[in-house]
Design an enzyme around this catalytic site. Structure first.
Site, short mmCIF file in Angstrom:
data_model
loop_
_atom_site.label_atom_id
_atom_site.label_comp_id
_atom_site.label_asym_id
_atom_site.label_seq_id
_atom_site.Cartn_x
_atom_site.Cartn_y
_atom_site.Cartn_z
N CYS A 176 8.16 8.78 -20.48
CA CYS A 176 9.03 8.80 -19.31
C CYS A 176 10.17 7.79 -19.34
CB CYS A 176 8.19 8.58 -18.06
SG CYS A 176 7.06 9.95 -17.69
N PHE A 177 10.13 6.79 -20.20
CA PHE A 177 11.25 5.84 -20.23
C PHE A 177 12.42 6.36 -21.05
CE2 PHE A 177 8.56 4.44 -23.84
CZ PHE A 177 9.49 4.45 -24.88
#
Length: 398
Positions: free
Chosen positions: A167-168
């Site tokens: 998700c980053f």
């Protein structure tokens, strides 16, 4: 004999003069829309888990608290009926999942990329670099190669493939695109994030509630941006300038978010204190990023934060004393699409620039000059990108 070549002059000629700029954005989702209010009944029925009455009630509460109204998913009920192992909690199913995502991830990425290229308004032949990012499957040659073929990009386009970042990575791809654009004069970088939850979908298990959290949050989507420095203002329309970009691993966060690719697909493990770890460390990241600009009022900037879940947003808001409207764009994307991993922050950028224009805000950043983009994910890893908005009144010369 000594060389008369001036290496500094060569390097200077290779570099752009101005900062990397986002020049166009495109997004795409599968056609299959799933409403959160109906999802618990569907999920427990399709996974043949309706006998797990208490667990279903827990899942309903998770969905109710998720702040998600709807999501998009490539996998349909018909597909899951044909592939029942995907509906079990831990049945061998990687081949089936891989067969789907290695085809569909590039296709969904193409849809988003075509929209970005159309908005940019230049021929595809001017794209010099391609960055492709997905947490959905792995293959060789990669999704970057497949997208190059699908779009008909030049064979000499310089490709970079990012698998399994999580998700980053929406922040990571922008950081990399910034470096490429600023260090390669005239470069135009196509960035594509494409995510399909077929790799993580599985049935419920009452001893692994963290897996169930993922089933309540994740959705499918793809987003693309064109990045370049020194835009030609007669034919290109800047949206945001990227001022700085940084990555850090949060202290004492090992094991907070893990993902493992196994015979059963991609399994996710989340610690309960992920929101606490992020909110406790976020001000340090902000201070490091904005102290060179003399900014320490976090309500004076616009916000694009990865919507990992409502608890993360609530705790960040509380910790920093943010006004409710600061995370409006982030919460809107979470509500309408769910957590699409790496693609989320690009959807939020798109939402922000559109609403800023519709509302006559004055700049692409809700009328504000400076902003921050945050990516949170496995590690815990945090990406921090400082953005500079542009006036919404700027028009392309004809």
């Amino acid at each position: 004999m000594a060389s008369s070549v001036d290496m500094k002059a060569i390097r200077d000629a290779q570099r752009a003069e101005g900062p990397a700029t986002i020049l166009a954005i495109g997004t795409a989702t599968p056609a299959n829309c799933v409403y959160q209010a109906d999802y618990p009944d569907y999920y427990f029925r399709i996974t043949k888990s309706e006998h797990m009455v208490d667990l279903k009630e827990k899942f309903k509460r998770m969905c109710d608290k998720s702040m998600i109204r709807k999501r998009y998913m490539h996998i349909t009920e018909e597909y899951l009926k044909q592939n029942p192992n995907m509906c079990a909690y831990m049945a061998p199913s990687l081949d089936v999942r891989q067969d789907l995502v290695v085809v569909e991830v590039p296709k969904l990425g193409k849809e988003a990329a075509m929209k970005a290229i159309k908005e940019w308004g230049h021929p595809k032949s001017k794209i010099t670099h391609l960055i492709f990012c997905t947490t959905s499957g792995v293959d060789m040659p990669g999704a970057d190669y497949q997208l190059t073929k699908l779009l008909g990009l030049r064979p000499s386009v310089k490709r970079f493939m990012m698998y399994q970042q999580g998700c980053f990575a929406g922040g990571t791809v922008l950081r990399l695109a910034k470096d490429l654009a600023e260090n390669n004069k005239g470069a135009r970088v196509l960035v594509v994030c494409s995510e399909i939850t077929a790799v993580t979908f599985r049935g419920p298990n009452d001893t692994h509630l963290d897996s169930l959290v993922g089933q309540a949050l994740f959705g499918d989507g793809a987003a693309a941006v064109i990045v370049g420095s020194d835009p030609d203002l007669t034919t290109e329309r800047p949206l945001f300038e990227m001022v700085s970009a940084a990555q850090t691993i949060l202290p004492d966060s090992e094991g907070a978010i893990d993902g493992h690719l196994r015979e059963v697909g991609l399994t996710f493990h989340l610690l309960k204190d992920v929101p606490g770890l992020i909110s406790k460390n976020i001000e340090k990241a902000l201070t490091t990023a904005f102290s060179p600009l003399g900014i320490n009022d976090w309500n004076s900037i616009f916000w694009i934060a990865h919507p990992g879940g409502p608890a993360i947003l609530d705790q960040v808001e509380l910790k920093l004393g943010l006004k409710e409207e600061k995370l409006r764009a982030t919460r809107h994307v979470l509500s309408e699409y769910g957590n699409m991993s790496s693609a989320c922050v690009l959807f939020i950028i798109d939402e922000m620039r559109k609403k800023s224009s519709e509302n006559g805000a004055g700049t692409t950043g809700e009328g504000l000059e400076w902003g921050v983009l945050f990516g949170f994910g496995p590690g815990l890893t945090v990406e921090t990108v400082v953005l500079h908005s542009v006036p919404t009144t700027v028009t392309v010369a004809v």
